[in-house]
Design a protein around this motif. Structure first.
Motif, PDB file in Angstrom:
ATOM      1  N   PRO A 174       0.844  -1.225  -0.116  1.00 13.71           N
ATOM      2  CA  PRO A 174       0.020  -0.036  -0.175  1.00 13.71           C
ATOM      3  C   PRO A 174       0.420   1.383  -0.030  1.00 13.71           C
ATOM      4  CG  PRO A 174      -0.069  -0.914   2.146  1.00 13.71           C
ATOM      5  CD  PRO A 174       0.783  -1.769   1.339  1.00 13.71           C
ATOM      6  N   LEU A 175       2.215   1.272   0.006  1.00 11.92           N
ATOM      7  CA  LEU A 175       3.001   2.273   0.111  1.00 11.92           C
ATOM      8  C   LEU A 175       4.012   2.246  -1.172  1.00 11.92           C
ATOM      9  CD1 LEU A 175       4.227   1.788   3.682  1.00 11.92           C
ATOM     10  CD2 LEU A 175       2.216   3.052   3.063  1.00 11.92           C
ATOM     11  N   THR A 176       4.431   3.489  -1.671  1.00 12.92           N
ATOM     12  CA  THR A 176       5.551   3.700  -2.592  1.00 12.92           C
ATOM     13  C   THR A 176       6.912   3.575  -1.654  1.00 12.92           C
ATOM     14  OG1 THR A 176       5.576   5.911  -2.473  1.00 12.92           O
ATOM     15  CG2 THR A 176       3.958   5.083  -3.935  1.00 12.92           C
ATOM     16  N   ARG A 177       7.702   3.469  -2.699  1.00 10.50           N
ATOM     17  CA  ARG A 177       9.152   3.685  -1.820  1.00 10.50           C
ATOM     18  C   ARG A 177       9.339   4.853  -1.029  1.00 10.50           C
ATOM     19  NH1 ARG A 177      14.236   5.256  -5.132  1.00 10.50           N
ATOM     20  NH2 ARG A 177      13.372   6.530  -6.597  1.00 10.50           N
ATOM     21  N   TYR A 178       8.621   5.779  -1.544  1.00 14.09           N
ATOM     22  CA  TYR A 178       8.932   7.235  -1.072  1.00 14.09           C
ATOM     23  C   TYR A 178       7.990   7.480   0.263  1.00 14.09           C
ATOM     24  CZ  TYR A 178      10.707   8.796  -5.660  1.00 14.09           C
ATOM     25  OH  TYR A 178      11.492   8.909  -6.459  1.00 14.09           O
ATOM     26  N   ASN A 179       6.611   6.591   0.305  1.00 15.98           N
ATOM     27  CA  ASN A 179       5.952   6.434   1.369  1.00 15.98           C
ATOM     28  C   ASN A 179       6.813   5.621   2.730  1.00 15.98           C
ATOM     29  OD1 ASN A 179       2.839   6.140  -0.417  1.00 15.98           O
ATOM     30  ND2 ASN A 179       3.575   7.998   0.683  1.00 15.98           N
ATOM     31  N   ILE A 180       7.498   4.640   2.026  1.00 16.93           N
ATOM     32  CA  ILE A 180       8.183   3.938   3.073  1.00 16.93           C
ATOM     33  C   ILE A 180       9.271   4.632   3.748  1.00 16.93           C
ATOM     34  CG2 ILE A 180       9.838   1.870   3.297  1.00 16.93           C
ATOM     35  CD1 ILE A 180       8.049   0.435   1.058  1.00 16.93           C
ATOM     36  N   ALA A 181      10.061   5.329   2.650  1.00 16.55           N
ATOM     37  CA  ALA A 181      11.132   6.313   3.209  1.00 16.55           C
ATOM     38  C   ALA A 181      10.541   7.097   4.315  1.00 16.55           C
ATOM     39  CB  ALA A 181      11.777   6.844   1.917  1.00 16.55           C
ATOM     40  N   ASP A 182       9.542   7.764   3.888  1.00 21.71           N
ATOM     41  CA  ASP A 182       9.176   8.878   5.044  1.00 21.71           C
ATOM     42  C   ASP A 182       8.470   8.211   6.217  1.00 21.71           C
ATOM     43  OD1 ASP A 182       9.541  10.690   3.026  1.00 21.71           O
ATOM     44  OD2 ASP A 182       7.437  10.863   2.282  1.00 21.71           O
ATOM     45  N   TYR A 183       7.957   6.971   5.909  1.00 24.53           N
ATOM     46  CA  TYR A 183       7.616   6.095   7.393  1.00 24.53           C
ATOM     47  C   TYR A 183       8.795   5.660   8.207  1.00 24.53           C
ATOM     48  CZ  TYR A 183       4.494   2.911   9.910  1.00 24.53           C
ATOM     49  OH  TYR A 183       3.876   2.236  10.983  1.00 24.53           O
ATOM     50  N   LEU A 184       9.845   5.344   7.557  1.00 24.69           N
ATOM     51  CA  LEU A 184      10.748   4.712   8.228  1.00 24.69           C
ATOM     52  C   LEU A 184      11.886   5.864   8.387  1.00 24.69           C
ATOM     53  CD1 LEU A 184      11.063   1.447   6.811  1.00 24.69           C
ATOM     54  CD2 LEU A 184      10.087   2.059   8.758  1.00 24.69           C
ATOM     55  N   ALA A 185      12.056   7.121   7.928  1.00 21.62           N
ATOM     56  CA  ALA A 185      12.917   8.112   8.196  1.00 21.62           C
ATOM     57  C   ALA A 185      14.265   7.701   7.232  1.00 21.62           C
ATOM     58  CB  ALA A 185      13.390   8.484   9.542  1.00 21.62           C
ATOM     59  N   LEU A 186      14.128   6.907   6.028  1.00 15.33           N
ATOM     60  CA  LEU A 186      15.045   6.545   5.278  1.00 15.33           C
ATOM     61  C   LEU A 186      15.082   7.409   3.980  1.00 15.33           C
ATOM     62  CD1 LEU A 186      14.628   2.763   6.093  1.00 15.33           C
ATOM     63  CD2 LEU A 186      16.560   4.174   7.031  1.00 15.33           C
ATOM     64  N   ASN A 187      16.157   7.189   3.406  1.00 16.04           N
ATOM     65  CA  ASN A 187      16.373   7.762   1.878  1.00 16.04           C
ATOM     66  C   ASN A 187      15.593   6.598   1.189  1.00 16.04           C
ATOM     67  OD1 ASN A 187      17.926   7.889  -0.810  1.00 16.04           O
ATOM     68  ND2 ASN A 187      18.358   9.815   0.101  1.00 16.04           N
ATOM     69  N   PRO A 188      15.000   7.292  -0.194  1.00 16.81           N
ATOM     70  CA  PRO A 188      14.135   6.247  -1.004  1.00 16.81           C
ATOM     71  C   PRO A 188      15.104   5.533  -1.703  1.00 16.81           C
ATOM     72  CG  PRO A 188      13.312   8.544  -1.080  1.00 16.81           C
ATOM     73  CD  PRO A 188      14.679   8.729  -0.279  1.00 16.81           C
ATOM     74  N   ASP A 189      16.447   5.917  -2.118  1.00 12.96           N
ATOM     75  CA  ASP A 189      17.398   4.850  -2.546  1.00 12.96           C
ATOM     76  C   ASP A 189      17.852   3.828  -1.650  1.00 12.96           C
ATOM     77  OD1 ASP A 189      17.368   6.608  -4.813  1.00 12.96           O
ATOM     78  OD2 ASP A 189      19.201   7.948  -4.237  1.00 12.96           O
ATOM     79  N   THR A 190      17.866   4.031  -0.381  1.00 22.93           N
ATOM     80  CA  THR A 190      18.125   2.976   0.586  1.00 22.93           C
ATOM     81  C   THR A 190      17.080   2.025   0.544  1.00 22.93           C
ATOM     82  OG1 THR A 190      19.421   4.620   1.955  1.00 22.93           O
ATOM     83  CG2 THR A 190      18.587   2.679   3.122  1.00 22.93           C
ATOM     84  N   VAL A 191      15.916   2.477   0.740  1.00 21.30           N
ATOM     85  CA  VAL A 191      14.687   1.603   0.588  1.00 21.30           C
ATOM     86  C   VAL A 191      14.742   0.597  -0.833  1.00 21.30           C
ATOM     87  CG1 VAL A 191      12.180   1.221   0.208  1.00 21.30           C
ATOM     88  CG2 VAL A 191      13.291   3.027   1.834  1.00 21.30           C
ATOM     89  N   SER A 192      15.088   1.322  -1.877  1.00 21.43           N
ATOM     90  CA  SER A 192      15.174   0.482  -3.182  1.00 21.43           C
ATOM     91  C   SER A 192      16.372  -0.639  -3.219  1.00 21.43           C
ATOM     92  CB  SER A 192      15.390   1.452  -4.132  1.00 21.43           C
ATOM     93  OG  SER A 192      14.333   2.322  -4.535  1.00 21.43           O
ATOM     94  N   ARG A 193      17.204  -0.136  -2.616  1.00 25.08           N
ATOM     95  CA  ARG A 193      18.682  -0.948  -2.521  1.00 25.08           C
ATOM     96  C   ARG A 193      18.214  -2.079  -1.817  1.00 25.08           C
ATOM     97  NH1 ARG A 193      22.065  -1.364   1.297  1.00 25.08           N
ATOM     98  NH2 ARG A 193      21.694   0.928   2.366  1.00 25.08           N
ATOM     99  N   ILE A 194      17.608  -1.912  -0.217  1.00 27.54           N
ATOM    100  CA  ILE A 194      17.268  -3.165   0.702  1.00 27.54           C
ATOM    101  C   ILE A 194      16.440  -3.891  -0.157  1.00 27.54           C
ATOM    102  CG2 ILE A 194      16.438  -3.576   2.837  1.00 27.54           C
ATOM    103  CD1 ILE A 194      17.839  -1.025   3.699  1.00 27.54           C
ATOM    104  N   LEU A 195      15.044  -3.530  -0.603  1.00 25.17           N
ATOM    105  CA  LEU A 195      14.228  -4.293  -1.200  1.00 25.17           C
ATOM    106  C   LEU A 195      14.794  -5.193  -2.351  1.00 25.17           C
ATOM    107  CD1 LEU A 195      11.079  -1.716  -1.581  1.00 25.17           C
ATOM    108  CD2 LEU A 195      11.609  -3.920   0.059  1.00 25.17           C
ATOM    109  N   SER A 196      15.700  -4.549  -3.100  1.00 29.09           N
ATOM    110  CA  SER A 196      16.444  -5.514  -4.405  1.00 29.09           C
ATOM    111  C   SER A 196      17.300  -6.446  -3.754  1.00 29.09           C
ATOM    112  CB  SER A 196      17.150  -4.351  -5.020  1.00 29.09           C
ATOM    113  OG  SER A 196      16.550  -3.353  -5.831  1.00 29.09           O
ATOM    114  N   SER A 197      17.830  -6.203  -2.493  1.00 28.05           N
ATOM    115  CA  SER A 197      18.625  -6.915  -1.872  1.00 28.05           C
ATOM    116  C   SER A 197      17.762  -8.414  -1.324  1.00 28.05           C
ATOM    117  CB  SER A 197      19.409  -6.482  -0.628  1.00 28.05           C
ATOM    118  OG  SER A 197      20.011  -7.522  -0.062  1.00 28.05           O
ATOM    119  N   LEU A 198      16.610  -8.070  -0.806  1.00 29.17           N
ATOM    120  CA  LEU A 198      15.511  -9.011  -0.369  1.00 29.17           C
ATOM    121  C   LEU A 198      15.088 -10.020  -1.468  1.00 29.17           C
ATOM    122  CD1 LEU A 198      13.587  -7.019   2.303  1.00 29.17           C
ATOM    123  CD2 LEU A 198      15.279  -8.694   2.785  1.00 29.17           C
TER     124      LEU A 198
END
Length: 243
Positions: A174-198
């Motif tokens: 239900p969230l974009t990577r930007y929403n996830i970043a805003d929810y977790l106080a992370l950079n959107p690129d960090t979110v993308s990198r970790i999701l790609s790793s998973l």
């Protein structure tokens, strides 16, 4: 049965996703309201109670210019009273897909609660459940690293709205990577990198922009020290999560 035992049973039912049945008496007094992808909380008006009937909704604020924060996620059955929200700037409800709320007046809510003792107990206890989730999120933000936070939010969403499908737990994110970043106080690129790793590790699979399948639930759970608490709050009563 003591009042304490009754309250405990209501909490257990709310935690296991039975909120719809507990809150069902309110539906006859409510107006069904569909909100678009962004809606200002200030535009909801005062004197009303909103109950999420469908969808997952972010409460978002602009803490500083161009700096957004998602302060909480609302799931089906969660209660929102607009004038009791924190007086944050540009407080907004955001969602990837149109959401639906039951909207009813405070008077109607009080009248129904007066006639239904179980509903009255539930309306008293439900904010405590939402508060417990907020406390858990603060603990995650305070003590987890970036990968653990990503695992935490995937466990949260998977536990709350995921469906078992062929040994995997699947859901529409239900969230974009930007929403996830805003929810977790992370950079959107960090979110993308970790999701790609998973994805590379075979723990999750992504189909399109939003569909996610958790292929290895145990491996994902192991990546977050708070997984047990998250599952207890968001997925209680779901046997597929307990193995």
């Amino acid at each position: 049965m003591s009042s304490y035992e009754t309250a405990a049973k209501i909490i257990d039912r709310m935690l296991s996703g039975d909120r719809a049945n507990i809150l069902a008496p309110l539906q006859k007094r409510a107006q069904l309201v569909r909100l678009g992808h962004r809606y200002a909380v200030s535009a909801l008006g005062s004197g009303f109670v909103y109950i999420v009937a469908r969808g997952v909704v972010c409460i978002e604020t602009t803490a500083q210019t161009d700096i957004h924060a998602v302060t909480s996620l609302l799931y089906e059955g969660d209660v929102l009273i607009p004038e009791l929200q924190a007086p944050l700037p540009e407080l907004t409800l955001t969602t990837q897909r149109p959401s639906e709320f039951w909207k009813l007046t405070m008077t109607a809510l009080a009248e129904e609660a007066e006639q239904n003792p179980q509903l009255r107990k539930a309306l008293f206890l439900l904010p405590q459940v939402q508060n417990a989730r907020a406390q858990l999120h603060i603990a995650a933000m305070s003590g987890l690293n970036s990968e653990e936070r990503i695992a935490a939010v995937l466990v949260e969403i998977g536990a709350h709205i995921g469906m078992q499908a062929g040994g995997a737990i699947s859901f529409d994110l239900p969230l974009t990577r930007y929403n996830i970043a805003d929810y977790l106080a992370l950079n959107p690129d960090t979110v993308s990198r970790i999701l790609s790793s998973l994805v590379s590790d075979g723990i999750i699979e992504r189909r399109g922009r939003f569909q996610v399948s958790i292929r290895n639930w145990r491996a994902l759970v192991a990546k977050c020290p708070l997984s047990e608490a998250i599952i207890r709050l968001h997925g209680a009563g779901k046997p597929l999560l307990m193995g």
